[in-house]
Scaffold this motif. Structure first.
Motif, PDB file in Angstrom:
ATOM      1  N   LYS A  50      29.735   8.679  55.026  1.00 43.34           N
ATOM      2  CA  LYS A  50      29.874   9.187  56.397  1.00 43.34           C
ATOM      3  C   LYS A  50      28.934  10.365  56.638  1.00 43.34           C
ATOM      4  N   ALA A  53      25.371   8.862  56.912  1.00 40.12           N
ATOM      5  CA  ALA A  53      25.208   8.178  58.195  1.00 40.12           C
ATOM      6  C   ALA A  53      25.128   9.180  59.346  1.00 40.12           C
ATOM      7  N   GLY A  54      25.968  10.207  59.313  1.00 40.19           N
ATOM      8  CA  GLY A  54      25.921  11.235  60.356  1.00 40.19           C
ATOM      9  C   GLY A  54      24.600  11.978  60.365  1.00 40.19           C
ATOM     10  N   VAL A  57      21.948   9.629  61.832  1.00 42.90           N
ATOM     11  CA  VAL A  57      22.086   9.527  63.289  1.00 42.90           C
ATOM     12  C   VAL A  57      21.580  10.803  63.954  1.00 42.90           C
ATOM     13  N   LEU A  58      21.934  11.952  63.409  1.00 46.45           N
ATOM     14  CA  LEU A  58      21.477  13.219  63.981  1.00 46.45           C
ATOM     15  C   LEU A  58      19.954  13.334  63.920  1.00 46.45           C
ATOM     16  N   GLY A  60      17.819  10.856  63.729  1.00 39.67           N
ATOM     17  CA  GLY A  60      17.260   9.846  64.628  1.00 39.67           C
ATOM     18  C   GLY A  60      17.328  10.251  66.077  1.00 39.67           C
ATOM     19  N   LEU A  61      18.400  10.932  66.471  1.00 40.79           N
ATOM     20  CA  LEU A  61      18.519  11.386  67.857  1.00 40.79           C
ATOM     21  C   LEU A  61      17.589  12.559  68.151  1.00 40.79           C
ATOM     22  N   PHE A  66      15.164   6.495  67.416  1.00 35.95           N
ATOM     23  CA  PHE A  66      15.840   5.304  67.912  1.00 35.95           C
ATOM     24  C   PHE A  66      15.181   4.797  69.188  1.00 35.95           C
TER      25      PHE A  66
END
Length: 139
Positions: A50, A53-54, A57-58, A60-61, A66
């Motif tokens: 987790k 993955a977090g 995602v952070l 990538g944003l 993305f």
């Protein structure tokens, strides 16, 4: 009249070879390699999935990785735009479904005035997404 200087440059180096921007593949391809590499290293060394993955995602944003990937997918003839539409439509359906669910629960509990405010915010968010999509296509 002013005399023209014949030694003046016709083209500037910046016009001929612009510097790579954040939307350039020269920046985003290494960013994706870094993103995938750090994710693999995190899982290889036993970090919590987790957390990895977090972090991915952070990253990538923040780096717009993305959005760049979706743009690359959209470049594929015929199939690319269809894939993007398939990815985009469920997101709006999901937002609308959550809105209806929350509205139903709130009305049953007596918050009908708050439901109107919430539905107004939801419509404003959806309109903002559509305007952002249109501006993104124009720019």
């Amino acid at each position: 009249m002013q005399q023209q200087n014949h030694e003046q440059e016709v083209f500037h180096v910046a016009d001929i070879a612009p510097r790579p921007t954040a939307r350039s593949w020269k920046i985003m391809l290494p960013a994706w390699a870094l993103l995938i590499g750090l994710g693999w290293l995190g899982l290889h060394y036993g970090l919590d999935a987790k957390l990895v993955a977090g972090g991915m995602v952070l990253f990538g944003l923040v780096s717009s990785a993305f959005a760049w990937l979706l743009g690359v997918i959209g470049l594929v003839p015929i199939a690319g735009p269809l894939i993007l539409k398939i990815l985009a439509i469920p997101f709006i359906w999901l937002l609308n479904a959550i809105g209806y669910l929350v509205s139903f629960i709130a009305i049953r509990r007596g918050y009908s005035k708050d439901v109107l405010t919430y539905r107004g915010l939801t419509i404003a968010l959806l309109v903002g997404i559509v305007i952002g999509y249109i501006l993104g296509k124009l720019i």
